[in-house]
Enzyme design. Structure first.
Site, PDB file in Angstrom:
ATOM      1  N   HIS A  13     -17.761 -24.631 -20.920  1.00  0.00           N
ATOM      2  CA  HIS A  13     -16.324 -24.688 -21.203  1.00  0.00           C
ATOM      3  C   HIS A  13     -15.569 -25.211 -19.983  1.00  0.00           C
ATOM      4  O   HIS A  13     -14.741 -26.124 -20.084  1.00  0.00           O
ATOM      5  CB  HIS A  13     -15.850 -23.280 -21.587  1.00  0.00           C
ATOM      6  CG  HIS A  13     -14.380 -23.127 -21.781  1.00  0.00           C
ATOM      7  ND1 HIS A  13     -13.822 -22.756 -22.989  1.00  0.00           N
ATOM      8  CD2 HIS A  13     -13.332 -23.243 -20.924  1.00  0.00           C
ATOM      9  CE1 HIS A  13     -12.505 -22.673 -22.858  1.00  0.00           C
ATOM     10  NE2 HIS A  13     -12.189 -22.962 -21.610  1.00  0.00           N
ATOM     11  N   GLU A  14     -15.850 -24.619 -18.814  1.00  0.00           N
ATOM     12  CA  GLU A  14     -15.140 -25.018 -17.597  1.00  0.00           C
ATOM     13  C   GLU A  14     -15.471 -26.446 -17.189  1.00  0.00           C
ATOM     14  O   GLU A  14     -14.615 -27.163 -16.664  1.00  0.00           O
ATOM     15  CB  GLU A  14     -15.440 -24.048 -16.462  1.00  0.00           C
ATOM     16  CG  GLU A  14     -14.904 -22.637 -16.679  1.00  0.00           C
ATOM     17  CD  GLU A  14     -13.410 -22.611 -16.964  1.00  0.00           C
ATOM     18  OE1 GLU A  14     -12.645 -23.338 -16.293  1.00  0.00           O
ATOM     19  OE2 GLU A  14     -12.996 -21.875 -17.884  1.00  0.00           O
ATOM     20  N   HIS A  47     -13.166 -29.064 -18.503  1.00  0.00           N
ATOM     21  CA  HIS A  47     -11.818 -29.086 -17.934  1.00  0.00           C
ATOM     22  C   HIS A  47     -11.691 -30.055 -16.758  1.00  0.00           C
ATOM     23  O   HIS A  47     -10.577 -30.293 -16.279  1.00  0.00           O
ATOM     24  CB  HIS A  47     -11.421 -27.693 -17.437  1.00  0.00           C
ATOM     25  CG  HIS A  47     -11.015 -26.738 -18.507  1.00  0.00           C
ATOM     26  ND1 HIS A  47     -10.292 -27.109 -19.620  1.00  0.00           N
ATOM     27  CD2 HIS A  47     -11.201 -25.388 -18.618  1.00  0.00           C
ATOM     28  CE1 HIS A  47     -10.065 -26.043 -20.373  1.00  0.00           C
ATOM     29  NE2 HIS A  47     -10.603 -24.993 -19.791  1.00  0.00           N
ATOM     30  N   ASP A  52      -6.936 -26.136 -23.110  1.00  0.00           N
ATOM     31  CA  ASP A  52      -7.169 -24.904 -23.868  1.00  0.00           C
ATOM     32  C   ASP A  52      -6.168 -24.864 -25.011  1.00  0.00           C
ATOM     33  O   ASP A  52      -5.068 -24.325 -24.887  1.00  0.00           O
ATOM     34  CB  ASP A  52      -7.018 -23.673 -22.965  1.00  0.00           C
ATOM     35  CG  ASP A  52      -8.150 -23.540 -21.978  1.00  0.00           C
ATOM     36  OD1 ASP A  52      -9.304 -23.735 -22.391  1.00  0.00           O
ATOM     37  OD2 ASP A  52      -7.888 -23.250 -20.799  1.00  0.00           O
TER      38      ASP A  52
END
Length: 366
Positions: free
Chosen positions: A317-318, A321, A332
């Site tokens: 997920h990170e 980003h 998000d």
């Protein structure tokens, strides 16, 4: 170092004992109203009003109520979005504390004030447009319910400002800049080893291995698993599949042992972003990732249940980003299965959790 059991192929996974944009909705479906107003050069006041006849328990995480320097509004200048310099966090969405919620009675309002110069590059000054749209997760109960049962959609007014560049430049950035001249492991994302205990380093290395395996498996599955692609990304077009494959492959490369390392990954927090509930966070303009204490204490290395959070998908997920990994970097826009799968195709493609959830679904056959 404790080594997690793994199969030899990169797609084989280590197994252990799982303010934002939203789909357009008619105004009559919205439970809340948000009005933006200026109270200074770059100081914004958001007034959130409960339009309904029942009290709402509003989750603060990653919403306009968030106390962290997250993206609460979108800022545009000359039709282009202004550079965001704040943090993008992944929050723990289970066992939520009542402290994470704001209770709003029927027809009542609450105000949230924040300075957009702390999280955006407004040093040029000039005319800008500020707006907010998204969802706020809501919980049942009268003031102390913490089980998410719905989502309050909103779209604010458009606020026009003429920013004084000198005043905006005098506002300190919320997250500052990080000096990267530290001990690192350089053959993938650069782990800042000076920020790690031995156990944290072992956990992060395992999470990166699993992130690479999950991402590679997702990249390989996307062209064939069209039903699952449609479930999470609302489109099975050639461009959608191409984008997914490219982005998952990029995450796999950045996570694996044979990459040059375009990001820097910290085992611990040096920028004061680990407030209660934050698992990990990214500074997208600097390509930096920071793990928080509950990343290690509250997450398993790999989930055993569909859509459960774990260390591997949090790292994945990170990774999305970071602009050095995914361009434009993912935001998000929807947290968790219900919120993420309610996004439109264009929104889902830019939503970090959609990638984490898809990778989890491929791994577990959800």
């Amino acid at each position: 170092m404790q080594i997690l059991a793994a199969l030899s192929a990169i797609g084989a996974l280590v197994a252990t004992a799982t303010a934002a944009a939203v789909p357009n909705a008619p105004a009559k479906q919205s439970m809340i109203d948000i009005q933006l107003s200026a109270t200074g050069n770059t100081l914004i006041k958001a007034t959130i009003t409960n339009k309904g006849d029942k009290a709402l328990n509003l989750l603060q995480f990653n919403t306009i109520l968030d106390k962290n320097p997250t993206r609460k509004v979108r800022v545009y200048q000359n039709g282009t979005e202004v550079k965001f310099t704040g943090m993008l966090a992944r929050y723990k969405m289970s066992n939520l504390s009542p402290d994470y919620f704001t209770t709003l009675g029927p027809k009542s309002s609450v105000e949230s004030t924040f300075d957009i110069a702390r999280t955006h590059d407004l040093t040029r000054g000039g005319k800008i447009t500020v707006m907010a749209s998204g969802t706020i997760p809501t919980a049942e109960g009268h003031g102390n319910g913490t089980s998410i049962t719905g989502y309050a959609r909103y779209e604010s007014n458009k606020l026009e400002l003429d920013v004084d560049a000198k005043k905006a430049s005098s506002v300190a950035q919320a997250m500052g800049k990080v000096n990267k001249s530290r001990s690192t492991i350089d053959k993938r994302t650069n782990i800042d080893t000076s920020s790690c205990s031995q156990s944290q380093l072992e956990a992060l290395e395992g999470a990166l291995y699993n992130s690479a395996a999950l991402a590679q498996a997702a990249a390989e599955a996307a062209p064939q698993s069209t039903d699952t692609v449609a479930e999470f990304f609302k489109s099975t077009s050639r461009n959608t599949i191409k984008t997914l494959v490219s982005r998952f492959q990029s995450v796999a490369r950045e996570s694996t042992y044979v990459n040059d390392g375009r990001t820097t990954y910290y085992c611990t927090d040096s920028m004061n972003g680990c407030s209660p509930g934050v698992l990990a966070y990214t500074l997208p303009d600097q390509n930096l990732i920071f793990n928080c204490p509950i990343y290690y204490s509250d997450l398993p290395p790999l989930a055993q249940s569909c859509y459960e959070q774990d260390q591997a998908t949090t790292t994945l997920h990170e990774m999305t980003h970071n602009s050095a990994v995914v361009s434009p970097f993912c935001d998000d826009l929807g947290y968790g299965y219900d919120d993420a799968t309610s996004l439109s195709a264009s929104q889902a493609l830019q939503n970090a959790d959609s990638y984490a959830l898809f990778a989890n679904a491929i791994y577990l056959g959800c």
